[in-house]
Enzyme design. Structure first.
Site, short mmCIF file in Angstrom:
data_model
loop_
_atom_site.label_atom_id
_atom_site.label_comp_id
_atom_site.label_asym_id
_atom_site.label_seq_id
_atom_site.Cartn_x
_atom_site.Cartn_y
_atom_site.Cartn_z
N CYS A 4 -0.45 4.09 2.20
CA CYS A 4 -0.21 3.91 3.64
C CYS A 4 1.26 4.16 3.97
O CYS A 4 1.57 4.78 4.98
CB CYS A 4 -0.53 2.48 4.08
N ASP A 5 2.18 3.64 3.15
CA ASP A 5 3.59 3.57 3.55
C ASP A 5 4.53 4.43 2.72
O ASP A 5 5.71 4.56 3.07
CB ASP A 5 4.06 2.11 3.46
N CYS A 14 0.82 -1.21 0.00
CA CYS A 14 0.00 0.00 0.00
C CYS A 14 0.86 1.26 0.00
O CYS A 14 1.38 1.67 1.04
CB CYS A 14 -0.93 -0.02 1.21
#
Ligand code: NDP
Length: 308
Positions: free
Chosen positions: A137-138, A134
């Site tokens: 997200c990261d 992701c």
């Protein structure tokens, strides 16, 4: 224990749309959000193709709207994941991760799909330490660094474009000699100077002990080591059918089979909507569409059951 008229499993676009329709029809649905409330859209960036949002909207914000709309009509939204079912019983039985048992007259399965992994040894070991599925997200952790993205679909294209805004360099590995992504996404990727696309290239190994240091890749010409701090795997999804498999019929790819043109599964009173039954389209809007169908199918089933 008196049965709940309708339990909806999953809190993504399909589940919430089913809930909106079912709640407005007076079915008092209870929706279990599952392990990832909001579904896959909570790990996506801007949603530009959901009709009605002319300027786009972020995935998490859109899912907040879905939930609020479902709750407005009386849906009871609960945290919890269904881990086991007994669909040989009627009313239908569901077991939650807390161990609690729930019984229902009708069930809509809208548990979605999860990211697939390459299956390399380093993948699990370095997950969260350079390996991710992701970018939204990261990606932030890789600001100014070099990363590798794997996959040739829209997800890989979207993740590469997102990372190109943050990272010094993005290498996109596509295993075929062409991408599967939509034309517009391919064009955006190919003309982005920060993204280098490697066709006919696969990951051989993930190098690094504590964190990702390099990705070893193989293609018809050579085996190459790309120094990189991150590996983003974007190779598609698998349907989250595990708790239902003893009872529910799935196709050769593992997606729940429904009667053509309906959301009816092989078990009376059990319906399926969204990505868990859709290997083809997998869009928020198509998931929402089948969620609506499932609620209407469940309503009809409950009406008939009450007459018998
Ligand atoms: P897809 O199934 O469309 O694509 C998966 C990609 O990963 C393919 O290119 C596939 O290669 C590749 N792949 C699969 N396994 C491996 C492996 N072991 N090693 C290397 N590569 C592998 O999945 P997506 O998640 O990209 O998209 C799913 C759906 O969601 C699609 O319908 C897509 O259009 C949609 N989507 C739409 C978006 C948007 O409109 N904004 C954003 C994201 C997704 P191959 O082609 O060789 O099989």
């Amino acid at each position: 224990m008196s049965p709940i008229p309708l339990v909806i499993i999953g809190g993504g676009p399909a589940g919430y749309t089913a809930a909106i329709y079912a709640a407005r029809a007076g079915l008092h649905p209870v929706l279990y959000q599952g392990p990832n409330p909001g579904g896959q859209l909570t790990i996506t960036g801007d949603v530009e193709n959901y009709p009605g949002y002319r300027n786009g909207i972020t995935g998490p914000a859109m899912m907040e709207d879905f939930q609020a709309q479902a709750e407005r009509f009386g849906t009871i939204v609960k945290a919890g994941t269904i881990t086991k079912v007994d669909f040989a019983a009627y009313p239908l039985e569901l077991i939650l991760d807390s161990g609690e048992k729930v019984v229902a007259k009708a069930v809509i399965i809208a548990a979605g799909a999860s990211a697939k992994w390459l299956g390399l040894p380093g993948e699990k070991r370095l997950y969260g330490r350079g390996v991710s599925a992701c970018a939204i997200c990261d990606g932030f952790f890789f600001k100014g660094k070099t990363v590798v993205v794997v996959g040739g679909g829209d997800t890989a294209a979207e993740e590469s474009l997102y990372l190109a805004n943050l990272c010094q360099q993005v290498h996109l590995l596509v295993r075929k000699d062409h991408m599967r992504a939509s034309k517009i996404m391919q064009e955006r990727v190919l003309k982005n100077p920060t993204i280098q696309v490697w066709f006919q290239t696969e990951v051989k190994d993930i190098i690094g002990q504590e964190t990702v240091e390099a990705i070893e890749v193989i293609n018809p010409e050579a085996t190459t080591r790309i120094p990189a701090a991150g590996l983003f795997v974007a190779i598609g999804h698998q349907p989250n059918t595990l708790p239902f498999l003893p009872y529910i019929t799935v196709d050769h790819q593992g997606y729940i089979q429904t009667n053509p043109g309906t959301t009816q599964t092989n078990i009376p009173g059990v319906f399926a909507a969204g990505d868990i039954q859709d290997p083809h389209y997998r869009q928020a809007v198509t998931a929402a569409g089948t969620g609506c169908m499932a609620a209407l199918d469940a309503e009809r089933f409950l009406q008939q059951a009450s007459r018998n």
